[in-house]
Design a protein around this motif. Structure first.
Motif, short mmCIF file in Angstrom:
data_model
loop_
_atom_site.label_atom_id
_atom_site.label_comp_id
_atom_site.label_asym_id
_atom_site.label_seq_id
_atom_site.Cartn_x
_atom_site.Cartn_y
_atom_site.Cartn_z
N MET A 1 -19.36 -0.24 -23.26
CA MET A 1 -19.83 0.41 -22.03
C MET A 1 -21.05 -0.30 -21.47
SD MET A 1 -21.07 4.37 -21.53
CE MET A 1 -21.95 4.89 -20.05
N LEU A 2 -21.04 -0.58 -20.19
CA LEU A 2 -22.19 -1.16 -19.53
C LEU A 2 -23.32 -0.13 -19.46
CD1 LEU A 2 -20.30 -2.83 -16.55
CD2 LEU A 2 -21.31 -4.02 -18.50
N LYS A 3 -24.54 -0.61 -19.34
CA LYS A 3 -25.68 0.29 -19.27
C LYS A 3 -26.12 0.56 -17.84
CE LYS A 3 -30.33 0.93 -21.20
NZ LYS A 3 -31.39 0.33 -22.06
N LYS A 4 -26.06 -0.48 -17.00
CA LYS A 4 -26.62 -0.31 -15.66
C LYS A 4 -25.83 -1.08 -14.62
CE LYS A 4 -30.24 -3.66 -16.96
NZ LYS A 4 -30.30 -3.46 -18.42
N ALA A 5 -25.90 -0.56 -13.39
CA ALA A 5 -25.33 -1.23 -12.23
C ALA A 5 -26.45 -1.42 -11.22
CB ALA A 5 -24.21 -0.41 -11.62
N PHE A 6 -26.61 -2.65 -10.77
CA PHE A 6 -27.57 -2.95 -9.71
C PHE A 6 -26.85 -2.73 -8.39
CE2 PHE A 6 -29.36 -5.03 -13.34
CZ PHE A 6 -30.73 -4.92 -13.16
N TYR A 37 -18.59 7.29 -2.95
CA TYR A 37 -17.37 6.77 -3.57
C TYR A 37 -17.71 5.82 -4.71
CZ TYR A 37 -12.90 4.47 -4.25
OH TYR A 37 -11.76 3.97 -4.81
N ILE A 38 -18.65 4.90 -4.47
CA ILE A 38 -19.04 3.93 -5.50
C ILE A 38 -19.65 4.63 -6.70
CG2 ILE A 38 -20.62 2.03 -6.01
CD1 ILE A 38 -20.20 1.11 -3.09
N ALA A 39 -20.55 5.59 -6.45
CA ALA A 39 -21.16 6.33 -7.56
C ALA A 39 -20.10 7.05 -8.37
CB ALA A 39 -22.19 7.32 -7.02
N GLY A 40 -19.10 7.62 -7.69
CA GLY A 40 -18.01 8.28 -8.40
C GLY A 40 -17.22 7.31 -9.26
N GLU A 41 -17.02 6.10 -8.75
CA GLU A 41 -16.31 5.07 -9.51
C GLU A 41 -17.11 4.64 -10.74
OE1 GLU A 41 -13.43 2.71 -9.45
OE2 GLU A 41 -12.74 4.67 -8.80
N LEU A 42 -18.42 4.62 -10.62
CA LEU A 42 -19.27 4.14 -11.70
C LEU A 42 -19.56 5.21 -12.76
CD1 LEU A 42 -21.89 2.09 -9.64
CD2 LEU A 42 -20.07 1.18 -11.11
N GLY A 44 -19.37 7.35 -15.77
CA GLY A 44 -18.67 7.10 -17.03
C GLY A 44 -18.65 5.64 -17.43
N THR A 45 -19.05 4.76 -16.50
CA THR A 45 -19.10 3.31 -16.79
C THR A 45 -20.53 2.86 -17.02
OG1 THR A 45 -17.11 2.89 -15.48
CG2 THR A 45 -18.53 1.01 -15.90
N VAL A 46 -21.49 3.39 -16.24
CA VAL A 46 -22.90 3.06 -16.41
C VAL A 46 -23.72 4.34 -16.43
CG1 VAL A 46 -22.61 0.83 -15.25
CG2 VAL A 46 -23.36 2.82 -13.94
N GLU A 47 -24.92 4.22 -16.96
CA GLU A 47 -25.84 5.36 -17.03
C GLU A 47 -26.92 5.28 -15.96
OE1 GLU A 47 -28.93 7.40 -20.31
OE2 GLU A 47 -27.69 5.66 -20.85
N TYR A 48 -27.33 4.05 -15.65
CA TYR A 48 -28.44 3.85 -14.71
C TYR A 48 -27.96 3.15 -13.45
CZ TYR A 48 -31.37 4.76 -18.81
OH TYR A 48 -31.94 5.32 -19.92
N LEU A 49 -28.47 3.59 -12.30
CA LEU A 49 -28.27 2.91 -11.04
C LEU A 49 -29.59 2.28 -10.62
CD1 LEU A 49 -26.13 5.46 -8.96
CD2 LEU A 49 -25.32 3.52 -10.34
N TYR A 50 -29.60 0.98 -10.49
CA TYR A 50 -30.77 0.26 -10.01
C TYR A 50 -30.56 -0.04 -8.53
CZ TYR A 50 -32.55 -0.70 -14.75
OH TYR A 50 -33.06 -0.59 -16.03
N PHE A 51 -31.39 0.53 -7.68
CA PHE A 51 -31.26 0.27 -6.26
C PHE A 51 -31.93 -1.08 -5.96
CE2 PHE A 51 -30.88 4.95 -4.65
CZ PHE A 51 -29.72 5.08 -5.38
N HIS A 52 -31.18 -2.14 -6.28
CA HIS A 52 -31.78 -3.47 -6.15
C HIS A 52 -30.73 -4.56 -6.35
CE1 HIS A 52 -34.60 -6.76 -6.39
NE2 HIS A 52 -34.22 -7.06 -7.62
N GLY A 74 -25.26 12.80 -12.27
CA GLY A 74 -25.81 12.58 -13.60
C GLY A 74 -26.42 11.22 -13.84
N PHE A 75 -26.64 10.45 -12.80
CA PHE A 75 -27.26 9.13 -12.97
C PHE A 75 -28.77 9.23 -12.99
CE2 PHE A 75 -23.21 7.94 -10.83
CZ PHE A 75 -22.74 7.02 -11.76
N GLN A 76 -29.40 8.27 -13.64
CA GLN A 76 -30.83 8.05 -13.52
C GLN A 76 -31.03 6.81 -12.66
OE1 GLN A 76 -33.41 9.03 -17.02
NE2 GLN A 76 -31.50 8.79 -18.15
N VAL A 77 -31.98 6.88 -11.72
CA VAL A 77 -32.17 5.81 -10.75
C VAL A 77 -33.46 5.07 -11.03
CG1 VAL A 77 -32.53 5.28 -8.30
CG2 VAL A 77 -30.86 7.03 -8.97
N ILE A 78 -33.35 3.75 -11.00
CA ILE A 78 -34.52 2.86 -11.04
C ILE A 78 -34.57 2.13 -9.72
CG2 ILE A 78 -35.53 0.81 -12.08
CD1 ILE A 78 -33.42 3.25 -14.10
N LEU A 79 -35.69 2.17 -9.06
CA LEU A 79 -35.81 1.63 -7.71
C LEU A 79 -36.84 0.51 -7.70
CD1 LEU A 79 -35.90 3.77 -4.51
CD2 LEU A 79 -37.64 2.02 -4.83
#
Length: 282
Positions: A1-6, A37-42, A44-52, A74-79
């Motif tokens: 499982m990936l940890k984060k999506a930028f 839509y993208i967040a829904g796709e992600l 279960g695949t990643v835990e963190y969303l990096y807005f970057h 349920g995501f945690q965001v890093i900006l």
């Protein structure tokens, strides 16, 4: 499982900083429907969303809604921000339950002009960090000063001491990459590096990195790339708005690249020209 999506919500920026690659791509702002839509796709695949990836996320008029959607899912965001709009967006950010961390590229002051503007810029950044930390948000101010304490800009450091030292519980505790100034407020430094560029210097083919093993990048038009340093989308793996993310990650190019990275045999021309991976020597 990936940890984060930028996740690049926009590639527009209000500055042009020396340490940033920039992009020649057409300026675009991700829509609310696309983000949801993208967040829904992600999920279960990643835990963190990096807005970057590229761009300044605080420019996006839908930022508050994006943060709410991320929290609902349920995501945690890093900006990551250049800090110039923190005063304007302070209340929005501090009230966002999904926001875990804000990274401020403090060296963005190089793209500002005038001592008064620098003073205002720093005050806005420091004030935001104080307010956000009180709300439980981690704030990291970063200087791209080539990695040494002796290289810290003396003006920045002097003003930082003047602002934070009178406060209770300010400690300036040394860490591996800088200082912990006080609870949830950090100063870090980093080395300048050459962004990967197809026209850049060849760096070799025996290194590795966290692309496709820890992270992926998603550009503002939905293009999926292996990491956060693919500023031009030079390694398109697919488009998440058209193809399920599981299918993209299982595709032939992504699978071949992941295997090559695991075996330290870099095959992608862009990755062979990555100054960051070469510098880090994973």
């Amino acid at each position: 499982m990936l940890k984060k999506a930028f996740l690049e919500i926009t590639n527009a920026c209000n500055l042009s900083c020396s340490f940033c690659h920039g992009t020649k791509r057409k300026i675009r702002y991700m829509t609310t429907e696309e983000f949801r839509y993208i967040a829904g796709e992600l999920r279960g695949t990643v835990e963190y969303l990096y807005f970057h990836v590229m761009g300044e996320p605080l420019l996006h008029p839908g930022l508050g809604e994006f943060l709410s959607i991320a929290g609902e899912m349920g995501f945690q965001v890093i900006l990551t921000t250049n800090g110039t709009l923190l005063n304007r967006q302070s209340d929005l950010l501090c009230s966002a339950g999904a926001l875990k961390k804000v990274s401020i590229s403090l060296h963005s002051f190089e793209a500002n002009t005038g001592d008064r503007l620098l003073e205002d810029y720093l005050t806005d950044c420091f004030t935001f960090c104080q307010k956000a930390a009180e709300q439980g948000i981690i704030c990291v101010m970063r200087l791209w000063n080539q990695g040494g304490e002796e290289d810290l800009n003396p003006t920045i450091l002097e003003r930082m001491h003047s602002f934070f030292d009178p406060m209770e519980n300010t400690e300036w505790k040394s860490t591996y990459s800088g200082w912990r100034i006080r609870d949830r407020i950090f100063l870090e430094w980093g080395q300048y590096f050459d962004w990967p560029d197809l026209e850049g210097e060849y760096r070799g083919n025996t290194h590795t990195c966290y692309a496709l093993r820890d992270q992926i990048g998603i550009l503002c038009d939905g293009t999926v790339v292996p990491c956060c340093l693919d500023a031009e989308g030079s390694i398109p793996l697919g488009n998440i708005l058209e193809t399920p993310i599981a299918e993209i990650l299982a595709g032939p190019r992504a699978a071949a690249m992941k295997k090559a990275l695991e075996n330290r045999r870099i095959t992608e021309p862009l990755c062979q020209r990555c100054g960051y991976a070469h510098m880090k020597k994973y």
